[in-house]
Design an enzyme around this catalytic site. Structure first.
Site, short mmCIF file in Angstrom:
data_model
loop_
_atom_site.label_atom_id
_atom_site.label_comp_id
_atom_site.label_asym_id
_atom_site.label_seq_id
_atom_site.Cartn_x
_atom_site.Cartn_y
_atom_site.Cartn_z
N CYS A 8 94.45 100.93 94.26
CA CYS A 8 94.46 102.18 95.03
C CYS A 8 95.37 102.04 96.27
O CYS A 8 95.34 101.03 96.97
CB CYS A 8 93.04 102.54 95.45
SG CYS A 8 92.96 104.09 96.35
N CYS A 35 86.58 98.49 100.69
CA CYS A 35 86.73 98.71 99.24
C CYS A 35 87.51 97.61 98.53
O CYS A 35 88.63 97.24 98.92
CB CYS A 35 87.40 100.05 99.00
SG CYS A 35 87.45 100.48 97.24
N CYS A 66 79.96 114.87 87.51
CA CYS A 66 80.43 114.66 88.87
C CYS A 66 81.70 113.82 88.78
O CYS A 66 81.80 112.94 87.92
CB CYS A 66 79.36 113.91 89.68
SG CYS A 66 79.88 113.54 91.37
N CYS A 76 79.26 116.81 96.94
CA CYS A 76 78.50 115.58 97.12
C CYS A 76 79.25 114.80 98.20
O CYS A 76 80.39 114.38 98.00
CB CYS A 76 78.47 114.79 95.81
SG CYS A 76 77.74 113.16 95.96
N1 SAM Z 1 88.89 106.85 95.54
C1 SAM Z 1 87.98 107.89 95.74
C2 SAM Z 1 87.65 108.11 97.20
O1 SAM Z 1 87.60 107.16 97.96
O2 SAM Z 1 87.40 109.26 97.56
C3 SAM Z 1 86.71 107.76 94.94
C4 SAM Z 1 86.07 106.41 94.76
S1 SAM Z 1 85.46 105.63 96.23
C5 SAM Z 1 85.14 104.00 95.66
C6 SAM Z 1 83.89 106.39 96.50
C7 SAM Z 1 83.04 105.92 97.64
O3 SAM Z 1 82.45 104.68 97.34
C8 SAM Z 1 83.68 105.69 98.98
O4 SAM Z 1 83.93 106.86 99.69
C9 SAM Z 1 82.63 104.85 99.68
O5 SAM Z 1 81.72 105.68 100.37
C10 SAM Z 1 81.92 104.14 98.52
N2 SAM Z 1 82.16 102.69 98.56
C11 SAM Z 1 83.28 102.05 98.17
N3 SAM Z 1 83.17 100.72 98.36
C12 SAM Z 1 81.95 100.51 98.91
C13 SAM Z 1 81.27 99.35 99.37
N4 SAM Z 1 81.80 98.14 99.32
N5 SAM Z 1 80.02 99.50 99.88
C14 SAM Z 1 79.46 100.73 99.95
N6 SAM Z 1 80.07 101.87 99.54
C15 SAM Z 1 81.31 101.77 99.04
FE1 SF4 Z 2 90.82 103.90 97.15
FE2 SF4 Z 2 88.60 102.52 97.45
FE3 SF4 Z 2 89.44 104.05 99.43
FE4 SF4 Z 2 88.49 105.20 97.17
S1 SF4 Z 2 87.34 103.97 98.63
S2 SF4 Z 2 90.33 105.75 98.28
S3 SF4 Z 2 89.16 103.68 95.66
S4 SF4 Z 2 90.50 102.24 98.60
#
Ligand code: SAM
Ligand code: SF4
Ligand code: DTB
Length: 337
Positions: free
Chosen positions: A71, A78, A147, A207
């Protein structure tokens, strides 16, 4: 943690558009809720919960990463960010529609009523839209609520997803505006609010939630909830994620949060967003059963069911079903549509 607030991130003092002046949501009052004695706060939250929800029901969602890793965004928590190569998540391609539908069928068999498809994108490309809308319509044809969480959306993309039968779009604010720049630099708080507006205007259920335990202060936890409750239309679904600290990400070494503070945050979210389904999201795998039970008592009424979230482990299905059974909690029927 990232040391460089982004030039694109909204400074704390910048006015954010599409955000209702908090006439009904008093940020100070939300902050004060955090100061209540723990049991008084839980009593308040449980009282609100019982006014608006069936007290012993939990909605069960299932999550699938339909496009993993690589990403472009730099979200500090993340594993899927291309900026965090040491997290060791390779970039994959968008899954085939048939494989997604097969995973949805398996999730339905396990007891999920909603299937959540997540992609590690800054935003979907136009060339992906045909496959995405096909996934939505085929998953919905299984009788599951749908979703998606795909990053930022254009208005036409939100409308195409709605047209295909998408019920919910997940797009998190993640934290308070005045902490945001320490976690993410590649897109601004305002970018997120703009996508939420498009999603809501397309007629999709929103959501939207955040992550707790990233090193934010209590005031910033309250700030996140005040923002969520101040959206022009409050989100129908609110995921409260506990940070899963992932090796190789900037937040790998953040000091752990007191678990009662996490329960408090769930309780405050329940009081501030009385109609929303509050989802106890990431972080359950390392949470004790007792803490999870406190979260249900605080008003959480949804979980992700399934051994995996996107890249990290979730509690095993058998352990979750056993916990729900021991607490006398029942799976809620699907509601959107
Ligand atoms: N890439 C898209 C975005 O960020 O909008 C969708 C996927 S992203 C992984 C969705 C959500 O997962 C993030 O906004 C965050 O709140 C949650 N998330 C990601 N990594 C996480 C982590 N290590 N611990 C807790 N929540 C996490
Ligand atoms: Fe990309 Fe992870 Fe951020 Fe979603 S949460 S935008 S997957 S870096
Ligand atoms: C949300 O707020 N939490 C889910 C869902 N929306 C997509 C994602 C949690 C991801 C946890 C980290 C991982 O598994 O990579």
């Amino acid at each position: 943690m990232s040391q460089c607030p982004s030039p694109t991130a909204a400074p704390a003092s910048a006015p954010l558009r599409w955000y209702r002046a908090p006439t009904t949501v008093d940020g100070g009052a939300i902050a004060q809720l955090f100061e209540l004695p723990f049991l008084n706060l839980l009593y308040r939250a449980q009282t609100v919960h019982r006014e608006h929800h069936r007290p012993n029901e939990v909605q069960l969602s299932s999550l699938l990463s339909i496009k993993t890793g690589g990403c472009a965004e730099d979200c500090g928590y993340c594993a899927q960010s291309a900026h965090h190569k040491e997290a060791g998540v390779p970039a994959g391609k968008l899954m085939d529609v048939d494989d997604v539908v097969q995973a949805a069928r398996a999730a339905r068999t396990q007891g999920a009523t909603r299937f959540c498809m997540g992609a590690a994108w800054r935003n979907p490309k136009q060339r992906d839209m045909a496959a995405l809308t096909e996934m939505v319509s085929q998953v919905r044809a299984l009788g599951l609520e749908t979703c998606m969480t795909l990053g930022m959306l254009e208005q036409t993309q939100a409308e195409a997803l709605k047209q295909a039968g998408l019920d919910y779009y997940n797009h998190n604010l993640d934290t308070a505006p005045d902490f945001y720049g320490q976690v993410i630099s590649t897109r601004s708080y305002q970018d997120r609010l703009d996508t939420l507006q498009r999603v809501q205007e397309a007629g999709l259920n929103v959501c939207c939630g955040g992550i707790i335990g990233m090193g934010e202060t209590r005031a910033q936890r309250a700030g996140l909830i005040a923002q969520l409750a101040s959206l022009p239309v409050p989100p129908q679904s609110v995921p409260i994620n506990h940070l899963v600290p992932i090796a190789g990400t900037p937040l790998q070494d953040v000091a752990p949060l007191d678990e009662f503070e996490f329960v408090r945050t769930v309780a405050v979210a329940r009081i501030a967003l009385p109609h929303a389904v509050i989802r106890l999201s990431a972080g359950r795998e390392s949470m004790s059963e007792a803490t999870q039970a406190w979260c249900f008592a605080a008003g959480a009424n949804s979980i992700f069911l399934g051994a995996k979230l996107l890249t990290t482990a979730n509690a095993p299905v058998s352990a979750d079903l056993d916990l729900l059974q021991r607490l006398g909690l029942q799976a809620a029927a699907a509601s959107a549509g």
